[in-house]
Design a protein around this motif. Structure first.
Motif, PDB file in Angstrom:
ATOM      1  N   ASN A 184      14.261  37.152  11.277  1.00  0.00           N
ATOM      2  CA  ASN A 184      15.669  36.735  11.377  1.00  0.00           C
ATOM      3  C   ASN A 184      16.156  36.138  10.056  1.00  0.00           C
ATOM      4  OD1 ASN A 184      14.094  34.350  11.774  1.00  0.00           O
ATOM      5  ND2 ASN A 184      15.933  33.303  12.465  1.00  0.00           N
ATOM      6  N   ALA A 210      15.681  39.122  23.273  1.00  0.00           N
ATOM      7  CA  ALA A 210      16.938  38.559  23.769  1.00  0.00           C
ATOM      8  C   ALA A 210      17.817  39.709  24.236  1.00  0.00           C
ATOM      9  CB  ALA A 210      17.629  37.801  22.646  1.00  0.00           C
ATOM     10  N   HIS A 254      20.980  39.279  24.628  1.00  0.00           N
ATOM     11  CA  HIS A 254      22.317  39.014  24.066  1.00  0.00           C
ATOM     12  C   HIS A 254      22.428  39.347  22.582  1.00  0.00           C
ATOM     13  CE1 HIS A 254      21.115  35.219  21.982  1.00  0.00           C
ATOM     14  NE2 HIS A 254      20.155  35.261  22.886  1.00  0.00           N
ATOM     15  N   LYS A 255      21.338  39.856  21.985  1.00  0.00           N
ATOM     16  CA  LYS A 255      21.413  40.222  20.559  1.00  0.00           C
ATOM     17  C   LYS A 255      21.522  41.750  20.473  1.00  0.00           C
ATOM     18  CE  LYS A 255      18.432  36.280  19.320  1.00  0.00           C
ATOM     19  NZ  LYS A 255      19.091  35.302  18.458  1.00  0.00           N
ATOM     20  N   ALA A 272      12.981  39.687  19.083  1.00  0.00           N
ATOM     21  CA  ALA A 272      14.382  39.232  19.155  1.00  0.00           C
ATOM     22  C   ALA A 272      15.271  39.980  18.168  1.00  0.00           C
ATOM     23  CB  ALA A 272      14.457  37.726  18.870  1.00  0.00           C
ATOM     24  N   THR A 298       6.219  38.522  14.725  1.00  0.00           N
ATOM     25  CA  THR A 298       7.679  38.612  14.788  1.00  0.00           C
ATOM     26  C   THR A 298       8.049  39.954  14.186  1.00  0.00           C
ATOM     27  OG1 THR A 298       7.954  36.238  14.695  1.00  0.00           O
ATOM     28  CG2 THR A 298       9.832  37.555  13.978  1.00  0.00           C
ATOM     29  N   GLY A 330      10.872  41.742  13.757  1.00  0.00           N
ATOM     30  CA  GLY A 330      11.923  41.751  12.738  1.00  0.00           C
ATOM     31  C   GLY A 330      12.221  40.306  12.345  1.00  0.00           C
ATOM     32  N   SER A 376      13.824  32.705  23.832  1.00  0.00           N
ATOM     33  CA  SER A 376      12.970  31.504  23.816  1.00  0.00           C
ATOM     34  C   SER A 376      12.278  31.305  25.157  1.00  0.00           C
ATOM     35  CB  SER A 376      13.804  30.262  23.497  1.00  0.00           C
ATOM     36  OG  SER A 376      14.480  30.435  22.289  1.00  0.00           O
ATOM     37  N   SER A 381      11.087  29.336  18.056  1.00  0.00           N
ATOM     38  CA  SER A 381      10.787  29.575  19.475  1.00  0.00           C
ATOM     39  C   SER A 381       9.378  30.120  19.666  1.00  0.00           C
ATOM     40  CB  SER A 381      11.846  30.472  20.127  1.00  0.00           C
ATOM     41  OG  SER A 381      12.044  31.611  19.375  1.00  0.00           O
ATOM     42  N   HIS A 408       9.759  32.341  14.207  1.00  0.00           N
ATOM     43  CA  HIS A 408      10.917  31.499  14.529  1.00  0.00           C
ATOM     44  C   HIS A 408      10.421  30.256  15.278  1.00  0.00           C
ATOM     45  CE1 HIS A 408      14.578  30.631  16.990  1.00  0.00           C
ATOM     46  NE2 HIS A 408      15.256  31.241  16.034  1.00  0.00           N
ATOM     47  N   ASP A 432       7.414  39.029  19.187  1.00  0.00           N
ATOM     48  CA  ASP A 432       8.758  38.471  19.261  1.00  0.00           C
ATOM     49  C   ASP A 432       9.677  39.549  18.698  1.00  0.00           C
ATOM     50  OD1 ASP A 432      11.199  37.312  18.864  1.00  0.00           O
ATOM     51  OD2 ASP A 432      10.453  35.535  17.811  1.00  0.00           O
ATOM     52  N   ASN A 454      16.942  33.716  27.796  1.00  0.00           N
ATOM     53  CA  ASN A 454      17.054  34.086  26.381  1.00  0.00           C
ATOM     54  C   ASN A 454      15.654  34.450  25.884  1.00  0.00           C
ATOM     55  OD1 ASN A 454      15.776  31.545  26.033  1.00  0.00           O
ATOM     56  ND2 ASN A 454      17.770  30.557  26.009  1.00  0.00           N
ATOM     57  N   ALA A 476      22.672  38.303  14.304  1.00  0.00           N
ATOM     58  CA  ALA A 476      21.283  37.905  14.539  1.00  0.00           C
ATOM     59  C   ALA A 476      21.219  36.722  15.499  1.00  0.00           C
ATOM     60  CB  ALA A 476      20.600  37.545  13.222  1.00  0.00           C
ATOM     61  N   LEU A 510       9.417  33.681  25.323  1.00  0.00           N
ATOM     62  CA  LEU A 510       8.317  33.274  24.446  1.00  0.00           C
ATOM     63  C   LEU A 510       7.579  32.066  25.019  1.00  0.00           C
ATOM     64  CD1 LEU A 510      10.129  33.886  21.068  1.00  0.00           C
ATOM     65  CD2 LEU A 510       8.040  35.041  21.833  1.00  0.00           C
TER      66      LEU A 510
HETATM   67  C1  LIG Z   1      13.090  35.966  15.526  1.00  0.00           C
HETATM   68  C2  LIG Z   1      13.706  35.205  16.656  1.00  0.00           C
HETATM   69  N1  LIG Z   1      12.961  34.854  17.700  1.00  0.00           N
HETATM   70  C3  LIG Z   1      13.467  34.179  18.742  1.00  0.00           C
HETATM   71  C4  LIG Z   1      14.794  33.825  18.785  1.00  0.00           C
HETATM   72  C5  LIG Z   1      15.327  33.061  19.959  1.00  0.00           C
HETATM   73  O1  LIG Z   1      16.261  33.814  20.660  1.00  0.00           O
HETATM   74  P1  LIG Z   1      17.164  33.132  21.769  1.00  0.00           P
HETATM   75  O2  LIG Z   1      18.284  32.478  21.053  1.00  0.00           O
HETATM   76  O3  LIG Z   1      17.603  34.286  22.621  1.00  0.00           O
HETATM   77  O4  LIG Z   1      16.316  32.186  22.519  1.00  0.00           O
HETATM   78  C6  LIG Z   1      15.619  34.160  17.712  1.00  0.00           C
HETATM   79  C7  LIG Z   1      17.037  33.746  17.709  1.00  0.00           C
HETATM   80  O5  LIG Z   1      17.740  33.817  16.758  1.00  0.00           O
HETATM   81  C8  LIG Z   1      15.070  34.877  16.631  1.00  0.00           C
HETATM   82  O6  LIG Z   1      15.822  35.241  15.594  1.00  0.00           O
END
Ligand SMILES: Cc1ncc(COP(=O)(O)O)c(C=O)c1O
Length: 384
Positions: free
Chosen positions: A150, A198, A200-201, A177, A146, A148, A74, A100, A98, A175, A72, A8, A77
């Protein structure tokens, strides 16, 4: 031995094709994308365009130019929140968000007279679309969801929430992510206006990748929040109007985007839902196993409810950080503990005073044997 259960935060390992694409770009292309007319600069541009096509395909967007790349989720967002809100606007967000989302909103509240209503969730971590509807006011510009969590892994009823917002004439920002790459997301079908994720996830790209989808027409309400070189229309003293350039100041992280294209292609080449089905099997094995261990309390969705591959739990008598550290030092099991940048979610779960929870997030390459070893280790440390 290493059992990585922090997908995650960022997915690891990546498929081999991702490492190869990054390496190939660095060694053989090397040029900046969109900045020159020579052969390798054109190749760089082609690689970035391919990444946009892959990402657009993954999220059901017809026009790849509506995918804006950033560093990323963030970044994406921040662009969508700071770019779209005006003084006096009202936003409906949720306790599942989150930092972000929460922090850009708090900044808007502090500096631009923006008001925010945070809708709660039920014990499984689900937001009720009717609560969103009730929170909408005449000044509401935006509903943020959001998709899903985290923390709990709950996948929100996005179609229903988007429909509520659309009926009220309010923009829908997602969001994603923790959902893109794990569960099906179809932005156009859902009527989503802005979707941040993201690379990278779930999409299995390298670090330093994220993107924002901007629905047709929304660019008229979305100001660029960063300015700089774009390689086109250099005579202008403002950002060009065209997408995606309007929101992409400065050189892109082209090597990482080459890797992102490879990661998404890898996902899309599997049979429909293959990775999602594997992750669902793995997370269910983990959750079912955790629920049988004495002293362990699992938060979030009940068995069978829609979820992604994330679960949080607490262990009686244990500080979450200490428990996670014990898993790492005794068994090489790598997971996260604490508030997971989602303080309102922990408040809603009642876990703030406990120091948050332990979070495990398996991924596309986690095996059933990894889960079984993890469950044995949890039981042993918990003294069950
Ligand atoms: C629900 C959620 N939103 C936003 C982010 C931010 O992602 P990033 O680390 O790519 O900025 C995360 C990161 O864990 C997240 O879990």
């Amino acid at each position: 031995m290493r059992i990585y259960l922090d997908n995650a935060a960022t997915s690891w390992p990546k498929p081999e094709v991702v490492y190869n694409a990054l390496d190939k770009y660095q060694r053989e292309v090397g040029a900046a994308a969109g900045r020159g007319g020579y052969r390798d600069a054109i190749e760089a541009q082609r690689v970035v365009a391919a990444a946009r096509r892959e990402v657009a395909g993954l999220i059901g967007a017809a026009d790849p130019n509506r995918i804006v790349f950033g560093g990323n989720c963030s970044d994406a967002l921040n662009l969508s929140i700071h770019g779209v809100l005006r003084p006096g606007d009202h936003v409906v967000a949720t306790v599942c968000d989150h930092n972000s989302v929460l922090r850009p909103l708090a900044e808007q509240t502090r500096t631009r007279d923006v008001a925010v209503t945070y809708v709660g969730c039920d014990g499984g971590g689900y937001v009720d679309p009717d609560d969103v509807r009730r929170a909408i006011r005449p000044q509401t510009l935006l509903v943020i969801v959001t998709h899903g969590s985290n923390v709990t892994g709950a996948i929100q009823p996005l179609a229903e929430i988007a429909a509520v917002a659309k009926t009220a004439g309010v923009l829908v920002m997602v969001d994603a992510a923790q959902s893109v790459g794990h569960v099906a997301v179809a932005v156009e079908k859902l009527g989503v206006d802005l979707l941040a994720a993201a690379g990278h996830k779930g999409p299995l790209g390298p670090s330093g990748t994220g993107f924002l989808y901007v629905a047709p027409g929304v660019e008229n309400q979305l100001r660029p929040i960063r300015q700089g070189g774009t390689g086109i229309e250099s005579q202008l003293d403002r950002m060009p109007d065209e997408l995606p350039t309007r929101y992409e100041a400065g050189s892109l992280n082209a090597p990482a985007l080459a890797g992102l294209a490879a990661g998404v292609k890898y996902l899309r080449e599997r049979t429909v839902g293959e990775v999602a089905a594997h992750e669902a099997m793995i997370i269910n094995r983990l959750c079912d196993g955790l629920r049988t261990i004495a002293g362990v309390r699992v938060y979030g969705p009940a068995p069978g409810q829609p979820r992604g591959p994330v679960v949080s739990f607490s262990v009686a008598e244990y500080d979450p950080q200490e428990f996670a550290a014990a898993l790492d030092s005794s068994c090489g099991i790598q997971c996260r503990a604490g508030l997971h940048c989602a303080p309102r979610m922990h408040e809603a779960l009642g876990t703030t005073a406990l120091g948050g929870a332990v979070r495990m997030s398996p991924g596309w390459s986690t095996s059933p044997a990894d889960i079984d070893r993890t469950l044995e280790a949890v039981a042993a440390i918990a003294g069950a």
